[in-house]
Design an enzyme around this catalytic site. Structure first.
Site, short mmCIF file in Angstrom:
data_model
loop_
_atom_site.label_atom_id
_atom_site.label_comp_id
_atom_site.label_asym_id
_atom_site.label_seq_id
_atom_site.Cartn_x
_atom_site.Cartn_y
_atom_site.Cartn_z
NE ARG A 103 -3.17 -2.39 3.05
CZ ARG A 103 -3.84 -2.60 4.18
NH1 ARG A 103 -3.90 -1.66 5.11
NH2 ARG A 103 -4.45 -3.76 4.38
CG ASP B 4 0.23 5.97 4.10
OD1 ASP B 4 -0.38 4.90 4.18
OD2 ASP B 4 1.16 6.30 4.85
CE1 TYR C 158 7.42 3.79 -0.34
CE2 TYR C 158 8.86 2.04 0.41
CZ TYR C 158 7.60 2.50 0.08
OH TYR C 158 6.53 1.64 0.16
NE ARG D 220 3.46 10.49 5.77
CZ ARG D 220 2.13 10.45 5.94
NH1 ARG D 220 1.45 9.39 5.52
NH2 ARG D 220 1.51 11.45 6.53
#
Length: 259
Positions: free
Chosen positions: A51, A53, A111, A198
């Site tokens: 997933r 966000d 990422y 994050r």
């Protein structure tokens, strides 16, 4: 039945994330599944590598689905990019062996996170970076990154409440590069918990600005208390760059239909 793998790029600004929520079309998965049904006449659920966000972007999300269509991969690619919204692009279509699974075959991910670090905000990058005007100590931030590399229980750096699954992950690389006012964080690891990157970015920035000491990394890793870590950086600065897949023996038989 054919097994089709997609490599997907999307701007997550107007979506509620990757995962379809009921019948909501405000998700990336929902938009793609709608086009697959239009293309094949089949009601198909696609499997994503994981997933993302709401507001998070992707350059290299991976998904797969099973279908009976006889369309070529090239024709499917053309169909996807004709009927998908312009902020979702299928970059590659591949026909894979039956056993390929976009989630179970993942061995790691990369990422990026972007921070606009200047006293003046940016008009053009505001939806793709986090505006953080405070002066930053790069030496402290790099020291914090060094402490995070390796195999640790990262539950204190996640938004998870309770889980029976393992929260231990291995981070291979965290790097920070500055290009003018833009800071580019790169994270490579075998997996990341919910909102983990994050929260790590928010913590590292607070260390760089002097709000938190470098030793907070050790404390959170040891005590596993989320509240001791920094704020959660906003989603718009986060990009899924690449999904690293396990190359099994059966992969020798795969056909890259279009690249």
């Amino acid at each position: 039945m054919r097994n089709i793998k997609l490599t997907i790029e999307y701007d997550g600004k107007r979506y509620l994330g990757w995962q379809r929520l009921g019948d909501s079309e405000k998700t990336v998965q929902g938009k793609i599944e709608s086009v697959i049904t239009q293309m094949t006449g089949e009601k198909i659920e696609i499997i994503g590598s994981g997933r993302t966000d709401a507001g998070t972007h992707a350059r290299g999300q991976v998904a797969n689905f099973k279908t009976n269509t006889e369309m070529t991969c090239n024709d499917m690619l053309i169909f996807f990019n004709r009927y998908l919204p312009s902020d979702i692009v299928v970059k590659k279509v591949e026909e894979m062996p039956e056993r390929f699974h976009a989630r179970y075959n993942v061995k790691g991910k990369q990422y990026s996170y972007y921070v606009w670090n200047d006293s003046i905000p940016t008009a053009f990058e505001r939806y793709r970076s986090f505006y953080f005007p405070q002066t930053l100590d790069m030496d402290k931030m790099n020291a914090a990154c060094e402490k995070l590399i390796g195999k640790h229980d990262f539950v204190g750096f996640s938004a998870l409440k309770k889980t029976k699954k393992s929260t231990t992950r291995t981070i291979e690389t965290i790097s920070i590069e500055r290009e003018g006012s833009m800071l580019h964080f790169t994270f490579i690891g075998d997996g990341f918990l919910h909102k983990m990157i994050r929260i790590l970015v928010g913590t590292i920035l607070e260390i760089g600005s002097g709000k938190l000491p470098v030793t907070i990394i050790d404390e959170v890793l040891e005590n596993k208390i989320r509240e001791a870590a920094g704020e959660t950086a906003p989603a718009q600065g986060l990009f899924l760059d690449e999904v690293f897949l396990i190359i099994d023996s059966y992969s020798e038989d795969l056909t890259i239909c279009y690249e």
